[in-house]
Scaffold this motif. Structure first.
Motif, mmCIF file in Angstrom:
data_model
loop_
_atom_site.group_PDB
_atom_site.id
_atom_site.type_symbol
_atom_site.label_atom_id
_atom_site.label_comp_id
_atom_site.label_asym_id
_atom_site.label_seq_id
_atom_site.Cartn_x
_atom_site.Cartn_y
_atom_site.Cartn_z
ATOM 1 N N TYR A 57 -0.945 -31.183 -11.608
ATOM 2 C CA TYR A 57 -1.845 -31.210 -12.760
ATOM 3 C C TYR A 57 -1.372 -32.215 -13.811
ATOM 4 N N TRP A 104 -5.692 -23.758 -4.945
ATOM 5 C CA TRP A 104 -6.882 -23.079 -5.467
ATOM 6 C C TRP A 104 -7.270 -21.898 -4.600
ATOM 7 N N GLN A 107 -5.123 -18.842 -5.710
ATOM 8 C CA GLN A 107 -5.088 -18.420 -7.117
ATOM 9 C C GLN A 107 -5.415 -16.944 -7.314
ATOM 10 N N ALA A 114 -3.056 -19.445 -11.102
ATOM 11 C CA ALA A 114 -4.244 -19.416 -11.970
ATOM 12 C C ALA A 114 -3.871 -19.767 -13.410
ATOM 13 N N GLU A 115 -2.725 -19.290 -13.865
ATOM 14 C CA GLU A 115 -2.279 -19.592 -15.228
ATOM 15 C C GLU A 115 -2.045 -21.090 -15.410
ATOM 16 N N THR A 117 -3.391 -23.508 -13.638
ATOM 17 C CA THR A 117 -4.698 -24.160 -13.551
ATOM 18 C C THR A 117 -5.449 -24.029 -14.872
ATOM 19 N N GLU A 118 -5.499 -22.829 -15.421
ATOM 20 C CA GLU A 118 -6.218 -22.600 -16.677
ATOM 21 C C GLU A 118 -5.663 -23.462 -17.802
ATOM 22 N N GLU A 119 -4.363 -23.583 -17.858
ATOM 23 C CA GLU A 119 -3.725 -24.372 -18.914
ATOM 24 C C GLU A 119 -4.194 -25.821 -18.887
ATOM 25 N N ILE A 121 -6.800 -27.220 -16.975
ATOM 26 C CA ILE A 121 -8.251 -27.397 -16.925
ATOM 27 C C ILE A 121 -8.861 -27.206 -18.309
ATOM 28 N N ALA A 122 -8.290 -26.340 -19.104
ATOM 29 C CA ALA A 122 -8.821 -26.108 -20.457
ATOM 30 C C ALA A 122 -8.839 -27.400 -21.270
ATOM 31 N N THR A 125 -11.621 -29.735 -19.795
ATOM 32 C CA THR A 125 -12.917 -29.161 -20.120
ATOM 33 C C THR A 125 -13.256 -29.394 -21.588
ATOM 34 N N ASP A 151 -18.386 -30.717 -14.709
ATOM 35 C CA ASP A 151 -17.227 -30.086 -14.069
ATOM 36 C C ASP A 151 -17.569 -29.578 -12.674
#
Length: 192
Positions: A57, A104, A107, A114-115, A117-119, A121-122, A125, A151
């Protein structure tokens, strides 16, 4: 240097063996190091894999942030830069896509992935949402929807590139994404 060597070896091991069959031993073998060195730096297989995902990432974010910082100041130029980064050869290739999809797919079962990824991707986005809001300031609902469509569309292109590499190319994915942007933002069509 050792840490980088281990992360690069982890990437190669996931490409060669898949996520489930990547172990500290396969990574150590890829790196040409003892398994103890990998344990010293990452403590466990879970820690190593989570850090490998974070590394993927970070490379991706560095790429789109770099393209964004070098792009024109106009919102359409900035959005174009992010999309071009999505399909850059070093980010979007068969090996990298296999690693993304391996993580993915796990996740749901590994919240740590997932954590991470969220960090990341946020931030992407949010950048896209802000640009879309600049492109259609008179219609905030359209801006939010457009950001979500972009997205989803680019994710779908990555999936097609991963599943059908002989029938679908990065160039085609990039052009169809620009087609979507021309449809979403007809006043800025020339930029895409």
């Amino acid at each position: 240097m050792r840490r980088r060597q281990i992360l690069d070896a982890t990437f190669r091991s996931i490409v060669a063996n898949g996520l489930a069959k990547t172990t500290l031993a396969t990574v150590a073998g890829e790196a040409g190091l003892s398994q103890g060195v990998a344990v010293f730096y990452f403590k466990s297989k879970g820690g190593l894999l989570a850090e490998a995902l974070r590394d993927q990432y970070q490379k991706y974010e560095d790429r789109w942030q770099s393209k964004l910082s070098k792009s024109a100041q106009a919102p359409a130029g900035r959005l174009r830069a992010i999309i071009e980064a999505d399909f850059a050869p070093d980010i979007c290739n068969s090996e990298t896509l296999s690693v993304w999809f391996a993580f993915w797919g796990e996740q749901k079962f590994t919240p740590q992935y997932a954590e991470v990824t969220e960090e990341f991707i946020a931030r992407r986005t949010q950048a896209i949402r802000e640009i879309c809001a600049e492109l259609v300031p008179e219609d905030p609902t359209h801006a939010v929807q457009a950001a979500e469509w972009i997205d989803s569309f680019t994710d779908g292109c990555w999936q097609k590139l991963h599943l059908f590499p002989k029938d679908y190319s990065r160039e085609h994915a990039l052009e169809t994404t620009f087609g979507l942007l021309r449809t979403l933002f007809p006043d800025e069509a020339a930029a895409f």
